[in-house]
Design a protein around this motif. Structure first.
Motif, mmCIF file in Angstrom:
data_model
loop_
_atom_site.group_PDB
_atom_site.id
_atom_site.type_symbol
_atom_site.label_atom_id
_atom_site.label_comp_id
_atom_site.label_asym_id
_atom_site.label_seq_id
_atom_site.Cartn_x
_atom_site.Cartn_y
_atom_site.Cartn_z
ATOM 1 N N ASP A 148 5.959 0.305 7.819
ATOM 2 C CA ASP A 148 4.553 0.372 8.231
ATOM 3 C C ASP A 148 3.639 -0.357 7.254
ATOM 4 O OD1 ASP A 148 5.235 1.988 10.401
ATOM 5 O OD2 ASP A 148 5.230 3.774 9.133
ATOM 6 N N PHE A 149 4.234 -1.071 6.316
ATOM 7 C CA PHE A 149 3.428 -1.715 5.273
ATOM 8 C C PHE A 149 2.614 -2.852 5.877
ATOM 9 C CE2 PHE A 149 2.778 -4.304 1.427
ATOM 10 C CZ PHE A 149 2.292 -3.315 0.597
ATOM 11 N N GLY A 150 1.335 -2.846 5.616
ATOM 12 C CA GLY A 150 0.466 -3.883 6.152
ATOM 13 C C GLY A 150 0.131 -3.696 7.623
ATOM 14 N N GLY A 151 0.489 -2.550 8.211
ATOM 15 C CA GLY A 151 0.225 -2.310 9.616
ATOM 16 C C GLY A 151 -1.221 -1.914 9.866
ATOM 17 N N PRO A 152 -1.509 -1.525 11.112
ATOM 18 C CA PRO A 152 -2.898 -1.218 11.467
ATOM 19 C C PRO A 152 -3.511 -0.116 10.616
ATOM 20 C CG PRO A 152 -1.531 -1.433 13.431
ATOM 21 C CD PRO A 152 -0.594 -1.453 12.270
ATOM 22 N N GLY A 153 -2.702 0.836 10.162
ATOM 23 C CA GLY A 153 -3.244 1.923 9.365
ATOM 24 C C GLY A 153 -3.296 1.641 7.886
ATOM 25 N N TRP A 203 -3.018 -4.363 -8.700
ATOM 26 C CA TRP A 203 -1.654 -3.867 -8.548
ATOM 27 C C TRP A 203 -1.279 -3.645 -7.081
ATOM 28 C CZ3 TRP A 203 -1.953 0.932 -6.334
ATOM 29 C CH2 TRP A 203 -3.115 1.687 -6.569
ATOM 30 N N GLU A 204 -2.261 -3.398 -6.238
ATOM 31 C CA GLU A 204 -1.948 -3.242 -4.813
ATOM 32 C C GLU A 204 -1.461 -4.556 -4.211
ATOM 33 O OE1 GLU A 204 -4.697 0.061 -2.867
ATOM 34 O OE2 GLU A 204 -5.909 -1.438 -3.911
ATOM 35 N N ALA A 219 -4.756 0.129 4.601
ATOM 36 C CA ALA A 219 -6.018 -0.395 4.080
ATOM 37 C C ALA A 219 -5.778 -1.695 3.330
ATOM 38 C CB ALA A 219 -6.664 0.635 3.158
ATOM 39 N N ALA A 220 -6.763 -2.589 3.366
ATOM 40 C CA ALA A 220 -6.648 -3.834 2.621
ATOM 41 C C ALA A 220 -6.629 -3.537 1.125
ATOM 42 C CB ALA A 220 -7.826 -4.748 2.945
#
Length: 529
Positions: free
Chosen positions: A135-140, A148-149, A142-143
């Motif tokens: 689910d990484f980078g999916g609709p849920g 580090w993010e 956050a940018a």
């Protein structure tokens, strides 16, 4: 369905115990992970000067390698600059291989067995890394807001190294607890050492002192496996407090020993404190290619290099900033060392983002040819200017960061980790710059060595990895190069083959010190043969 390798089976067994819910995703990720590692290995086999490859032939269906013992190794055409290619199988004397570890074993070349074990671990660890990213980078999602993010969005590791995720010596629990792609919060131990027993460069901060003792940040893996300090305030991997998923952290004390909660960066052993500097720790394990300790020479030279880097960056008209290293410490050996480094976020203006080049795919920049060309022009302007001054940066996708404007334009660069740059006394002298007091290995007037350092990391590494193919890299360079000052270094980049570290050859040559090099087709002539 191929039989799982030893590393794949071992990780599956551990995963079934420590994180059983992740096991189906891990199993499903294995074929793609094998292909990703095989793709990187095939690139090395087809483009590096391996002594047991007697000849290479391009065919209508791909590439044929003639081995010195008479066997034939066949596979698809290999773009040395591609990051989205997927080699699913190659054939050795007619037998198909989809597993890079088994291929290397059956090639039966010198040192191939140890490299095969690394390849097996790389594929298995890569599958584990990918398993937690569904689910990484999916609709849920956050940018990213913090530096580090962005770093933790680099899931697959080095874009061209077959050992892109090789982490031998790390259990599954430790990979989940410390791997940046799993997004943990890691608690660094603080080991008290009498100040008189420490080599210190710069000013060690008061908050990391306890009377006449210095508190040295220690990675929990290092504490458990090398320093044998687990239980002295540093929790072992998988235990309570070893790492926490998400959330901010700060210094605390447990059992009389302080800890720092921090976010691991791409390098794994370098971590970002929530509101402070980055901490580079020693991890005496072979990750990718190198053992990640910190040499005493690097500690001793860190303050000098930091000042030198600031001085040469001032000659780039504001296009480059270099992160400072305010303090470094070594407590008797490379196994107990740490560097404090300024966060690249210090060089972001209002609304700007600082993103490692290796993480630019998450910003969408590589999909815009105009922005890719502007990045190439910016990076080569800075890199060639410093090379002319006498400083060759190792500007790969991890060390080189780009400052993006609020609308996503690359506006300037940030560089970190000066330990592997090269300096030329003759070139520095021409510009009236004193030679810094740095380790001898960093000093050379050899133009080839200087160009290899810069071009191999920046063009064959950072820019190629961002472009994703030889065709896209060629287009970016054709747009960028006409605006650059004409120098002998630029001519070498335009007219000769492009140097790149021979990553496969180096892993198969354990007795050879230093870097070894391959000559890749010049990207400016890519596809014209």
């Amino acid at each position: 369905m191929p039989r799982p390798s030893t590393a794949e089976a071992e990780i599956a067994e551990e995963l079934a115990v420590v994180r059983p819910a992740l096991l189906p995703a891990y199993t499903g990720a294995l074929p793609g992970a094998r292909a990703a590692v095989l793709t990187r290995l095939w690139r090395g086999l087809t483009h590096e000067p391996l002594p047991w490859v007697a000849g290479r032939e391009d065919t209508r269906s791909g590439v044929v390698l003639r081995l010195a013992d008479g066997r034939r190794l066949e596979g698809p055409a290999s773009d040395p600059y591609a990051t989205d290619a997927r080699v699913t199988a190659v054939r050795l004397d007619g037998t198909e291989y989809d597993d890079p570890a088994r291929l290397m074993t059956d090639l039966a070349v010198p040192h191939g067995d140890s490299f095969a074990a690394e390849l097996g671990h790389s594929a298995a660890s890569l599958a584990l890394s990918r398993a937690g990213q569904r689910d990484f980078g999916g609709p849920g999602e956050a940018a990213p807001e913090r530096d580090w993010e962005w770093e933790q969005r680099v899931v697959d590791g080095h874009p061209f190294h077959p050992n892109c995720r090789s982490r031998p010596g790390f259990s599954v629990a430790e990979q989940l607890a410390y791997g940046p792609e799993h997004r943990p919060v890691v608690e660094l131990g603080l080991v008290p050492v009498p100040a008189g027993e420490c080599l210190v460069s710069g000013a060690w901060p008061d908050e990391l002192r306890d009377g006449d003792r210095l508190l040295v940040p220690v990675h929990p893996w290092q504490a458990a496996h090398v320093l044998k300090r687990a239980g002295e305030g540093v929790a072992p991997a998988g235990g309570e407090g070893a790492a926490r998923a998400g959330g901010e952290g700060a210094a605390s004390v447990r059992g009389g020993v302080g800890v720092l909660a921090a976010h691991p960066l791409m390098a794994l052993r370098t971590l970002a404190l929530p509101d402070g500097p980055h901490v580079k720790t020693a991890v005496s394990a072979r990750l990718t290619s190198s053992v990640r300790d910190i040499s005493l020479g690097s500690v001793a030279a860190s303050a000098v290099l930091s000042d030198f880097g600031q001085a040469v960056a001032e000659r780039t008209d504001g296009l480059l900033r270099i992160t400072r290293t305010p303090a470094a410490v070594a407590a008797g050996s490379p196994d107990l060392t740490a560097l404090l480094r300024e966060s690249p976020e210090a060089y972001a203006g209002p609304g700007e983002r600082v993103v490692p080049v290796a993480a630019l795919a998450a910003t969408g920049l590589p999909r815009c040819p105009a922005r890719l060309a502007r990045l190439a022009r910016l990076a080569l302007t800075v890199g060639l200017r410093l090379l002319d001054l006498g400083v060759a940066l190792e500007a790969h996708g991890q060390n080189l960061l780009v400052v993006l404007s609020p609308d996503g334009e690359p506006v300037r660069l940030v560089y970190r980790d000066l330990a592997d740059l090269r300096v030329s006394p003759a070139r520095l002298a021409r510009h009236g710059i004193p030679v810094p007091d740095v380790p001898d290995r960093m000093v050379t007037d050899d133009a080839l060595a200087l160009r290899r350092k810069l071009f191999g990391s920046l063009v064959a590494g950072a820019l190629a990895g961002t472009a994703g193919s030889g065709t896209a890299l060629r287009a970016a360079l054709e747009e960028a190069l006409p605006d650059l000052p004409r120098t002998d270094d630029l001519s070498a980049l335009r007219d000769g083959p492009l140097p790149a570290k021979a990553l496969t050859l180096m892993r198969l040559s354990p007795g050879t010190a230093g870097d070894q090099w391959a000559e890749l087709p010049n990207p400016l002539r890519f596809g014209t043969r």
